[in-house]
Design a protein around this motif. Structure first.
Motif, mmCIF file in Angstrom:
data_model
loop_
_atom_site.group_PDB
_atom_site.id
_atom_site.type_symbol
_atom_site.label_atom_id
_atom_site.label_comp_id
_atom_site.label_asym_id
_atom_site.label_seq_id
_atom_site.Cartn_x
_atom_site.Cartn_y
_atom_site.Cartn_z
ATOM 1 N N LYS A 12 -14.585 -16.185 -1.952
ATOM 2 C CA LYS A 12 -13.212 -16.656 -1.728
ATOM 3 C C LYS A 12 -12.203 -15.700 -2.333
ATOM 4 O O LYS A 12 -11.157 -15.430 -1.741
ATOM 5 C CB LYS A 12 -13.035 -18.060 -2.295
ATOM 6 N N ASN A 13 -12.505 -15.185 -3.521
ATOM 7 C CA ASN A 13 -11.613 -14.185 -4.109
ATOM 8 C C ASN A 13 -11.498 -12.980 -3.188
ATOM 9 O O ASN A 13 -10.408 -12.476 -2.938
ATOM 10 C CB ASN A 13 -12.145 -13.723 -5.469
ATOM 11 N N GLU A 14 -12.617 -12.529 -2.692
ATOM 12 C CA GLU A 14 -12.617 -11.326 -1.878
ATOM 13 C C GLU A 14 -11.871 -11.538 -0.570
ATOM 14 O O GLU A 14 -11.133 -10.678 -0.119
ATOM 15 C CB GLU A 14 -14.056 -10.871 -1.619
ATOM 16 N N THR A 15 -12.047 -12.705 0.045
ATOM 17 C CA THR A 15 -11.355 -12.931 1.308
ATOM 18 C C THR A 15 -9.848 -13.077 1.099
ATOM 19 O O THR A 15 -9.071 -12.705 1.959
ATOM 20 C CB THR A 15 -11.901 -14.166 2.058
ATOM 21 N N SER A 16 -9.425 -13.568 -0.051
ATOM 22 C CA SER A 16 -7.977 -13.648 -0.252
ATOM 23 C C SER A 16 -7.390 -12.254 -0.477
ATOM 24 O O SER A 16 -6.284 -11.970 -0.031
ATOM 25 C CB SER A 16 -7.617 -14.616 -1.380
ATOM 26 N N PHE A 17 -8.121 -11.365 -1.114
ATOM 27 C CA PHE A 17 -7.657 -9.976 -1.224
ATOM 28 C C PHE A 17 -7.620 -9.324 0.162
ATOM 29 O O PHE A 17 -6.733 -8.540 0.471
ATOM 30 C CB PHE A 17 -8.564 -9.157 -2.151
ATOM 31 N N ARG A 18 -8.610 -9.651 0.982
ATOM 32 C CA ARG A 18 -8.637 -9.089 2.325
ATOM 33 C C ARG A 18 -7.407 -9.522 3.124
ATOM 34 O O ARG A 18 -6.824 -8.726 3.851
ATOM 35 C CB ARG A 18 -9.917 -9.530 3.053
ATOM 36 N N ASP A 19 -7.000 -10.780 2.970
ATOM 37 C CA ASP A 19 -5.786 -11.245 3.641
ATOM 38 C C ASP A 19 -4.571 -10.416 3.241
ATOM 39 O O ASP A 19 -3.735 -10.070 4.069
ATOM 40 C CB ASP A 19 -5.513 -12.716 3.289
ATOM 41 N N ILE A 20 -4.465 -10.138 1.960
ATOM 42 C CA ILE A 20 -3.325 -9.346 1.486
ATOM 43 C C ILE A 20 -3.358 -7.954 2.115
ATOM 44 O O ILE A 20 -2.342 -7.449 2.592
ATOM 45 C CB ILE A 20 -3.353 -9.250 -0.062
ATOM 46 N N ASN A 21 -4.525 -7.348 2.156
ATOM 47 C CA ASN A 21 -4.633 -6.015 2.755
ATOM 48 C C ASN A 21 -4.314 -6.032 4.242
ATOM 49 O O ASN A 21 -3.693 -5.113 4.764
ATOM 50 C CB ASN A 21 -6.031 -5.440 2.520
ATOM 51 N N GLU A 22 -4.744 -7.092 4.929
ATOM 52 C CA GLU A 22 -4.462 -7.192 6.361
ATOM 53 C C GLU A 22 -2.956 -7.242 6.605
ATOM 54 O O GLU A 22 -2.438 -6.613 7.513
ATOM 55 C CB GLU A 22 -5.091 -8.473 6.946
ATOM 56 N N ARG A 23 -2.264 -8.003 5.777
ATOM 57 C CA ARG A 23 -0.809 -8.087 5.932
ATOM 58 C C ARG A 23 -0.143 -6.759 5.613
ATOM 59 O O ARG A 23 0.799 -6.351 6.277
ATOM 60 C CB ARG A 23 -0.245 -9.205 5.049
ATOM 61 N N LEU A 24 -0.632 -6.105 4.571
ATOM 62 C CA LEU A 24 -0.107 -4.787 4.208
ATOM 63 C C LEU A 24 -0.250 -3.821 5.380
ATOM 64 O O LEU A 24 0.692 -3.142 5.782
ATOM 65 C CB LEU A 24 -0.872 -4.254 2.991
ATOM 66 N N GLU A 25 -1.437 -3.791 5.951
ATOM 67 C CA GLU A 25 -1.687 -2.844 7.023
ATOM 68 C C GLU A 25 -0.835 -3.144 8.254
ATOM 69 O O GLU A 25 -0.222 -2.255 8.824
ATOM 70 C CB GLU A 25 -3.168 -2.848 7.406
ATOM 71 N N SER A 26 -0.783 -4.413 8.666
ATOM 72 C CA SER A 26 -0.025 -4.711 9.878
ATOM 73 C C SER A 26 1.471 -4.505 9.644
ATOM 74 O O SER A 26 2.190 -4.074 10.540
ATOM 75 C CB SER A 26 -0.334 -6.117 10.392
ATOM 76 N N GLY A 27 1.951 -4.772 8.444
ATOM 77 C CA GLY A 27 3.359 -4.522 8.128
ATOM 78 C C GLY A 27 3.707 -3.052 8.247
ATOM 79 O O GLY A 27 4.722 -2.688 8.837
ATOM 80 N N LEU A 28 2.851 -2.219 7.739
ATOM 81 C CA LEU A 28 3.109 -0.778 7.803
ATOM 82 C C LEU A 28 3.010 -0.254 9.227
ATOM 83 O O LEU A 28 3.752 0.620 9.637
ATOM 84 C CB LEU A 28 2.136 -0.021 6.895
ATOM 85 N N ARG A 29 2.105 -0.822 9.988
ATOM 86 C CA ARG A 29 1.981 -0.400 11.386
ATOM 87 C C ARG A 29 3.243 -0.734 12.163
ATOM 88 O O ARG A 29 3.734 0.068 12.947
ATOM 89 C CB ARG A 29 0.792 -1.088 12.051
ATOM 90 N N GLN A 30 3.756 -1.957 11.936
ATOM 91 C CA GLN A 30 4.967 -2.350 12.651
ATOM 92 C C GLN A 30 6.146 -1.477 12.271
ATOM 93 O O GLN A 30 7.035 -1.217 13.067
ATOM 94 C CB GLN A 30 5.294 -3.824 12.369
ATOM 95 N N ALA A 31 6.176 -1.034 11.031
ATOM 96 C CA ALA A 31 7.267 -0.185 10.568
ATOM 97 C C ALA A 31 7.059 1.264 11.018
ATOM 98 O O ALA A 31 7.867 2.122 10.719
ATOM 99 C CB ALA A 31 7.356 -0.247 9.052
ATOM 100 N N ARG A 32 5.975 1.497 11.733
ATOM 101 C CA ARG A 32 5.604 2.846 12.172
ATOM 102 C C ARG A 32 5.556 3.827 11.012
ATOM 103 O O ARG A 32 5.890 4.997 11.141
ATOM 104 C CB ARG A 32 6.566 3.355 13.257
ATOM 105 N N HIS A 33 5.189 3.274 9.900
ATOM 106 C CA HIS A 33 5.040 4.095 8.719
ATOM 107 C C HIS A 33 3.594 4.546 8.723
ATOM 108 O O HIS A 33 2.692 3.727 8.743
ATOM 109 C CB HIS A 33 5.361 3.241 7.489
ATOM 110 N N ASN A 34 3.349 5.813 8.741
ATOM 111 C CA ASN A 34 1.973 6.262 8.911
ATOM 112 C C ASN A 34 1.584 7.354 7.908
ATOM 113 O O ASN A 34 1.335 8.488 8.275
ATOM 114 C CB ASN A 34 1.775 6.748 10.351
ATOM 115 N N PRO A 35 1.517 6.993 6.652
ATOM 116 C CA PRO A 35 1.117 7.985 5.653
ATOM 117 C C PRO A 35 -0.361 8.314 5.811
ATOM 118 O O PRO A 35 -1.112 7.554 6.423
ATOM 119 C CB PRO A 35 1.372 7.275 4.324
#
Ligand code: ZN
Length: 122
Positions: A12-35
């Motif tokens: 459960k700890n790991e899946t909640s961290f995964r949720d945070i990473n998923e949001r981080l990634e999709s947010g950056l994609r939408q912003a077309r930020h591509n480091p």
């Protein structure tokens, strides 16, 4: 505490961290930020862990191809519930087994019933 309970708590700890990473990634994609590399957070079972893991979008997507796989700082493995399937100097990928698989599958935001990657080595 029982092994089963402990495995589920770690998952459960790991899946909640995964949720945070998923949001981080999709947010950056939408912003077309591509480091070249993003600072993902370690998805290990330690709730207190605040380590970050540098990965490219492509590397992250490979990890996400399998619901059972999580991204961690090298050494942050919990051997009673997962084993390392890939590692390099920046990060390791762990794969859940046992009770933890159900938790990991059920909480995958991208799939209702868990996904499996064809590649044995991400
Ligand atoms: Zn960690």
């Amino acid at each position: 505490m029982s092994l089963e309970w402990r495995q589920q708590r770690i998952a459960k700890n790991e899946t909640s961290f995964r949720d945070i990473n998923e949001r981080l990634e999709s947010g950056l994609r939408q912003a077309r930020h591509n480091p070249e590399r993003l600072e993902f957070i370690c998805e290990c079972g330690d709730r207190e862990c605040e380590s970050s893991v540098p990965l490219s979008f492509e590397e992250y997507e490979v990890v996400r191809e399998d619901s059972r796989r999580f991204l961690i700082v090298p050494g942050h493995v919990f051997p009673e519930t997962e084993h390392v399937v890939a590692s390099n100097e920046r990060y390791e990928v762990v794969e859940k087994f046992g009770e933890a698989v159900d938790v990991a599958d059920a909480s995958d935001r991208r799939s209702a019933d868990g996904r499996r990657s064809d590649s044995a080595t991400p």
